[in-house]
Each structure stands twice: as C-alpha cells, then as structure tokens.
Design a protein around this motif. Structure first.
Motif, PDB file in Angstrom:
ATOM      1  N   ASP A 227       0.860  -1.185   0.000  1.00  0.00           N
ATOM      2  CA  ASP A 227       0.000   0.000   0.000  1.00  0.00           C
ATOM      3  C   ASP A 227       0.901   1.241   0.000  1.00  0.00           C
ATOM      4  OD1 ASP A 227      -1.867   1.946   0.225  1.00  0.00           O
ATOM      5  OD2 ASP A 227      -2.616   1.336   2.211  1.00  0.00           O
ATOM      6  N   PHE A 228       1.028   1.856  -1.195  1.00  0.00           N
ATOM      7  CA  PHE A 228       1.927   3.002  -1.310  1.00  0.00           C
ATOM      8  C   PHE A 228       1.258   4.325  -0.946  1.00  0.00           C
ATOM      9  CE2 PHE A 228       3.702  -0.232  -4.050  1.00  0.00           C
ATOM     10  CZ  PHE A 228       5.053  -0.199  -3.713  1.00  0.00           C
ATOM     11  N   SER A 229      -0.007   4.228  -0.416  1.00  0.00           N
ATOM     12  CA  SER A 229      -0.665   5.452   0.056  1.00  0.00           C
ATOM     13  C   SER A 229      -0.296   5.768   1.506  1.00  0.00           C
ATOM     14  CB  SER A 229      -2.186   5.311  -0.070  1.00  0.00           C
ATOM     15  OG  SER A 229      -2.661   4.264   0.776  1.00  0.00           O
ATOM     16  N   LEU A 230       0.371   4.851   2.178  1.00  0.00           N
ATOM     17  CA  LEU A 230       0.772   5.093   3.564  1.00  0.00           C
ATOM     18  C   LEU A 230       1.816   6.192   3.607  1.00  0.00           C
ATOM     19  CD1 LEU A 230       1.031   1.416   4.856  1.00  0.00           C
ATOM     20  CD2 LEU A 230      -0.850   3.028   5.173  1.00  0.00           C
ATOM     21  N   ARG A 231       1.766   6.983   4.672  1.00  0.00           N
ATOM     22  CA  ARG A 231       2.712   8.077   4.859  1.00  0.00           C
ATOM     23  C   ARG A 231       3.216   8.082   6.296  1.00  0.00           C
ATOM     24  NH1 ARG A 231       2.363   7.676   0.288  1.00  0.00           N
ATOM     25  NH2 ARG A 231       1.973   9.242  -1.327  1.00  0.00           N
ATOM     26  N   ALA A 232       4.440   8.476   6.463  1.00  0.00           N
ATOM     27  CA  ALA A 232       5.016   8.622   7.802  1.00  0.00           C
ATOM     28  C   ALA A 232       4.771  10.048   8.280  1.00  0.00           C
ATOM     29  CB  ALA A 232       6.511   8.331   7.772  1.00  0.00           C
ATOM     30  N   PRO A 233       4.345  10.222   9.540  1.00  0.00           N
ATOM     31  CA  PRO A 233       4.108  11.583  10.045  1.00  0.00           C
ATOM     32  C   PRO A 233       5.423  12.343  10.223  1.00  0.00           C
ATOM     33  CG  PRO A 233       3.903   9.988  11.826  1.00  0.00           C
ATOM     34  CD  PRO A 233       4.080   9.185  10.584  1.00  0.00           C
ATOM     35  N   ARG A 234       5.373  13.617   9.882  1.00  0.00           N
ATOM     36  CA  ARG A 234       6.558  14.462  10.062  1.00  0.00           C
ATOM     37  C   ARG A 234       6.437  15.175  11.396  1.00  0.00           C
ATOM     38  NH1 ARG A 234       9.174  18.984   5.957  1.00  0.00           N
ATOM     39  NH2 ARG A 234      10.702  19.799   7.448  1.00  0.00           N
ATOM     40  N   THR A 235       7.391  14.910  12.297  1.00  0.00           N
ATOM     41  CA  THR A 235       7.352  15.486  13.642  1.00  0.00           C
ATOM     42  C   THR A 235       8.457  16.504  13.893  1.00  0.00           C
ATOM     43  OG1 THR A 235       8.694  13.657  14.483  1.00  0.00           O
ATOM     44  CG2 THR A 235       6.283  13.394  14.562  1.00  0.00           C
ATOM     45  N   THR A 236       9.444  16.597  12.985  1.00  0.00           N
ATOM     46  CA  THR A 236      10.558  17.533  13.173  1.00  0.00           C
ATOM     47  C   THR A 236      10.789  18.296  11.875  1.00  0.00           C
ATOM     48  OG1 THR A 236      12.223  15.911  12.512  1.00  0.00           O
ATOM     49  CG2 THR A 236      11.651  15.999  14.855  1.00  0.00           C
TER      50      THR A 236
END
Length: 665
Positions: A227-236
C-alpha cells in the motif's frame, strides 16, 4: 583502579548492547537496534576522546616535569659552579666541600661532587642516608643522565673561559609517583564523564531516533501490504523531517528518477566523448613531443658534425698549415654560435612560459635595434645570396623596450625569412610610424605559409615543412619566441601570406613610455669535442650534404688521408655526380634539399652504374624508423652526426675498390 574501571565499562556496554538486541529481536530485526547503536557509538566516542585527552595530558606532564627538573638542576649547577670556581682554582678542597654542603638547604639534592680538570674526585657531599660510595670516582662527559629514579648532571666549572673541573649533582626523579597520582585523577574523571554521557544519551536519544523508527515502521508496512498510500508523520523540521518528506514523495519520484536516469546516460555519453577528445589530445601531444625530440636531435647534431670534423683537422694538421687551422677554427666558431642560438631560444621560451624572464626597458631608438638585428643575420643573408631592402624613416623612432630582446624578435623574423626563401631571394624590411604605434614589417618572396597553418605558426615547435628535405628548418621556436617577446613589450605580431608566394610578418609596438625593470641575463653555452680517427686510403668518395662546413671539413679529412673526394650540396647534384663518376663510396645526408638521401639512394640502386657503390648515410635523423628506411633504400651504413671519424675510416678501410653487391647492415 584502572582495571576496575575497564571491567565496569565493558559490562555496561555489554548490558546496553544485549538489552537493545533483545528489543530489536522482539521487533523482528537482526542485530542491535538503532537506539542501541547510538548508545554504543556515543559511549565509545566519549571514552576514546577521554583516553586520547588523558594520554596527551600525561605526555605533556611528563615532558614538562622532565624539563622543569632539568632546568632546576641546571640552574643550581650554575650557581654552585660559580661559587666553587675560586676554591678549585686554588685547589682548596675544604672551601669546595663547604660550598657543596650548602646544598643541604635544597632537600631534593641527594649528592654532589667536584672533580679536577683531569677527572679526579676533589670534594663531595651526600645527604643521609646516601653513601659517599654512591658518588662516581671519576668525572664523565657533561650532560644529564637518567638512572632509574635518579637524575644526574655533570656540569663543567669554568673561569675566564678555562675549564677548571666538573661539578656533579644528583637529585630524586620521582616521575613514577607523580604519574600514579595523575592516573588516579584521570581515571576518576573518565569514570564520571562516561557515566554522565551514558545517562545523558539515554534521555536525549529518543528525540533523535523516534522519527527514524516511525519511518522504518511505515516502510515495513508498505512492503507487507503493498500500500503506497501510507505516509510517515513528520514530527521535526530538521534532516529527519527531510528524510520523511523524501520517503513520502517516493512514489511520485519514480517517473522523475526514470528521466534522471536518461539524462544521466546522456551526460555519460557526453563525458565519454570528451574523454575521447582528451585522449586524442594526449596522443597528439605525445606525437608532437616525439617529433620535437627528433628535430632537436637533428638540429643539435648538424652543428656538432662540422665541429667534430674541424677538431679532427686541427689534430691532424698540427702546426704545418696555418690557413687550414684558421678555417677549421672558423667552422667551429660558426657552428658553436648556431648551437648557442638553439639552446638560448629554448631557454628563453622556457623563461617566458614560466614567468621568469624580465625585461630591462628603456627609451631607445627602434632604428638602432633594427640595425643590430640586420647585423646579426647578415652572414646568413650573404651565404644564401639574398638581397635585403630596407625602408626606414630618416628621423629616430623611440619605443620603450629592452634593446637586446627586441633585437632578438627582428633577428628571428629576418632569420626565418632567410631560411624559407630560396637562394637569391628578396627580403624587404619597412617601418611605418603612426600616431601612437609603430609597425615593422618583414616581407620575403619565399615558399609562403598555407592558410590553415597561419594561426598555428606561432605555437611551440610548429613547423610548416615537415619533410626530410626541409634543410635549415630549425626547432620551430623562433616565431613562438618572437610573439611572446613582442607581447611582453605590449605589442602584437601578425602574419600575412597567400600560401604560395612569400610571407609578411608585422610587429606593432607602442611608442615611448619609460619603464625600467631588472633583466635576467641569458647564460652562455657551447662546447665541442674531437673524435678519434683511423687510417684508410685510395678510394673515390662522393660527399653530399647541405651543411657546407660539415661536408667541406669531412672532405678535407678524407683528402688528407689520400682519398679522392668531391663535394656536392643537394640531392640533384649528388645523383648527377654519382651517375657521372660511379664513385667507390658515397657519403650522403638524409635531409637534403631537392632530393633527400633516401630518394638518392633508391635512384642509385636502380642504376647499373652505381648499384654497387657503397652508400654511407651521415645524418642527424637517428630514430629506428629512419634506420629501417635507410636499410630499405640500400644504404649500407647509417651513422649519426657528429660522426665518429674512426668508425667511418674503419668502414672505408673495408670498402671494395671494384664494386660488388653490398648487404645492408
């Protein structure tokens, strides 16, 4: 304590590594986790930095302590030596002993002694519980001696620059104890620093590793779920945040990466083409280097050959023929000047290209400089029967120039015109004066310069005529030197030619501006060596060479040995004379005008009248290809200038008087 600290550090690293590895295995990873690696790296780096700092500090402390102890002992020795000099001068052992006992006020001094100039013990002092037997019975060379935990000094006692004796001092050198104290302090500091680093790293590393762990988890989910729609949250907003953005843009970057790959392939093709051009340029440079070295060898051998012959004439003539000796000396002088000119041109070009040639500029009359240049080339003009016409103004024309260097420019241009103009040619030199500039033109009716060569003719070692029969072509640096010297004077040089009938070189210079700059003088050069000779006689020998001095002097040598000789100076004359006379031996140059030596040899081998004549080449061309071509043309011997007369006479001694076929060797 050091062993305990080492064991504590290893146990702590092992516990950290094991704990992190167990956590990594629980997450399905192989090896330590990222947090464990960060902890190990930080602790290892901290410990290594502390160890290096401790080692540097200990090294500095040891050196400082040693120098301090030696300086203190040296100062004490100077004081005691001055106080003891009078007692030693009067051989007063009691006074010397009293002076030494004053050292009891310095508890670090454990023993002292005074020796006479011959080395015998004169007075001594020891601090209990030391014993007098510990003091050396004889003096040693001056200087420090480290013996275990003792530091000893032998110091000369002088009075009025006279050595009266030697002073001996000994002190405790408690270096080991001092090092022990420092090690304890450093180990304690290292333990505290390592513990603090471990605690601080454990608290702070979560802020560094948590975003990276989130990226790793999302990547794992994408691989498992496709599933290439997943994204990692940007926290910095730092580099880790940029990494998250790059990961999220991965799918959209596929097309861009493809285009980037195509562009990369295009750039690679361009780079390969440029590399091929560079390789071709290197091959061209290597070829030009080989051509220049061959030409240099040829041009240096040409003057060496008549010098060698003239030396042989001088050796054989003795004092019997003064006129012959003078002619030989004149030959040597002319050819030596030619060699000096070649070498000086090369040195001048080298100085200019390396920025080491400076001009001594002054306000001079350009017409005087031109007269000097004409005087320089007059011998060549007369030898080739040229007519020189000059169109000069009647009034002086002043320029700011180095007279010697500027005369060298015009001498090179006139010399070039004389070389490339057939005998009996016309050379014109004219001066045109403008408002701010003056132009000097040198025009000839010689062979001309092809249009494709006119831009390159001022480049180093470039020659228009590359054939073997180019005669007096030289090294190809004269025009380069003229252009560079003209540029140093703030001028310019240009060439005009229709490519077939003559050339015109124009030098334009600014008029009158006073500058004085120191000059670098040119060195002198030139030597000549005489060669050995052996006897042979009775042959009919034809000599062909365009170097008149060389061929004339060689003919004189052979004629003096009883041979019948005839001299010609170009290929056509050589071929005609050989067919007419059918000589026993023909000595010929390779690079002759008209027909070169190879062409003459081929023609003679095809003529029944001369096909058995012994052919000997004496030339400045000495590459393997030149020798191979000589053998192919039927030349039996290929000798290089300057020729070894003994070798030539040995060849002549075995030459047949009645022609038989010869094998090339």
């Amino acid at each position: 304590m050091a062993a305990g600290l080492s064991r504590w550090w290893m146990n702590m690293v092992e516990r950290v590594a094991n704990g992190r590895q167990r956590a990594a295995l629980a997450e399905g990873l192989q090896g330590p986790s990222l947090r464990g690696k960060v902890m190990i790296v930080v602790l290892t780096t901290t410990t290594l930095a502390l160890l290096l700092s401790a080692a540097a500090l200990l090294f500095y402390e040891v050196r400082a302590y040693k120098h301090s102890r030696q300086a203190d002992l040296q100062t004490q020795a100077d004081i005691v030596a001055q106080a003891t000099a009078a007692a030693l001068s009067f051989k007063d052992a009691r006074a010397a002993s009293e002076n030494l006992h004053m050292l009891r006020l310095r508890p670090q001094i454990t023993a002292a002694a005074v020796y006479l100039a011959k080395g015998e013990l004169f007075a001594s002092y020891v601090r209990p519980p030391q014993s007098v037997t510990d003091i050396p019975l004889e003096a040693r060379e001056a200087g420090f001696i480290v013996s275990g935990d003792k530091l000893e000094l032998f110091h000369p006692i002088r009075q009025n620059e006279e050595v009266l004796g030697m002073l001996y001092l000994r002190t405790d050198n408690d270096l080991a104890g001092r090092l022990g104290d420092y090690l304890i302090i450093l180990l304690a500091v290292m333990a505290a620093s390592t513990a603090a680093a471990a605690l601080l790293t454990a608290r702070l590393q979560r802020a560094v590793t948590e975003p990276i762990l989130q990226v790793a988890q999302v990547a794992r989910n994408v691989m498992l779920q496709r599933d290439f729609s997943l994204r990692a949250p940007r926290t910095t907003s730092d580099e880790v945040g940029q990494l998250v953005d790059a990961f999220n843009d991965m799918l959209t970057e596929v097309g861009a990466r493809t285009r980037a790959l195509e562009e990369s392939n295009h750039h690679l093709s361009v780079e390969m083409a440029e590399r091929r051009k560079a390789e071709e340029a290197l091959r061209t440079a290597a070829r030009k280097k080989d051509e220049f070295l061959a030409t240099l060898a040829h041009e240096l051998r040409n003057p060496l050959a008549p010098i060698s012959n003239a030396a042989e004439i001088l050796r054989r003539s003795g004092d019997k023929d003064a006129a012959l000796r003078q002619r030989a000396l004149d030959i040597m002088g002319r050819q030596l000047r030619q060699m000096v000119r070649l070498i000086d041109d090369l040195l001048d070009v080298s100085r200019i290209t390396t920025g080491k040639l400076l001009l001594r500029r002054e306000r001079v009359d350009l017409l005087g400089i031109l007269r000097d240049a004409v005087e320089t080339v007059t011998p060549m003009m007369e030898s080739r029967h040229h007519q020189l016409e000059q169109s000069l103004p009647r009034h002086p024309v002043h320029v700011e120039a180095d007279p010697t260097r500027l005369a060298q420019v015009f001498a090179n241009l006139l010399n070039n015109a004389a070389k490339y103009t057939p005998e009996g040619g016309l050379i014109r030199m004219a001066v045109r004066v403008g408002p701010d500039e003056v132009t000097v033109s040198v025009q000839d009716n010689g062979i001309g310069i092809p249009s494709e060569m006119q831009n390159a003719v001022f480049d180093m070692f470039v020659q228009v005529d590359q054939s073997l029969d180019r005669g007096r072509a030289g090294l190809g640096v004269g025009l380069t030197l003229a252009k560079q010297l003209t540029s140093l004077h703030g001028g310019r040089i240009a060439v005009h030619s229709d490519g077939q009938h003559g050339s015109e070189f124009c030098v334009t210079l600014p008029q009158s501006r006073e500058i004085t700059v120191p000059d670098v003088r040119r060195p002198q050069a030139g030597e000549a060596l005489a060669e050995q000779a052996s006897d042979a006689s009775g042959l009919h020998i034809l000599l062909a060479d365009d170097n008149m001095d060389f061929v004339t002097s060689l003919a004189q040598i052979l004629g003096g040995l009883g041979h019948r000789t005839r001299v010609v100076h170009d290929g056509q004359q050589a071929l005609h004379a050989a067919r007419q006379e059918a000589p026993d031996v023909m000595i010929l140059d390779i690079g002759m005008p008209g027909l070169n030596g190879h062409e003459v040899a081929q023609a003679l081998r095809q003529d029944p009248r001369t096909q058995h004549t012994l052919l000997v080449a004496i030339t400045g061309w000495n590459q393997d290809s030149d020798r191979e071509r000589s053998r192919a043309c039927g030349i039996a011997h290929h000798l290089t200038k300057p020729v070894d007369v003994a070798q030539l006479l040995d060849i002549l001694a075995h030459a047949p008087r009645h022609a038989t076929p010869q094998n090339t060797r």
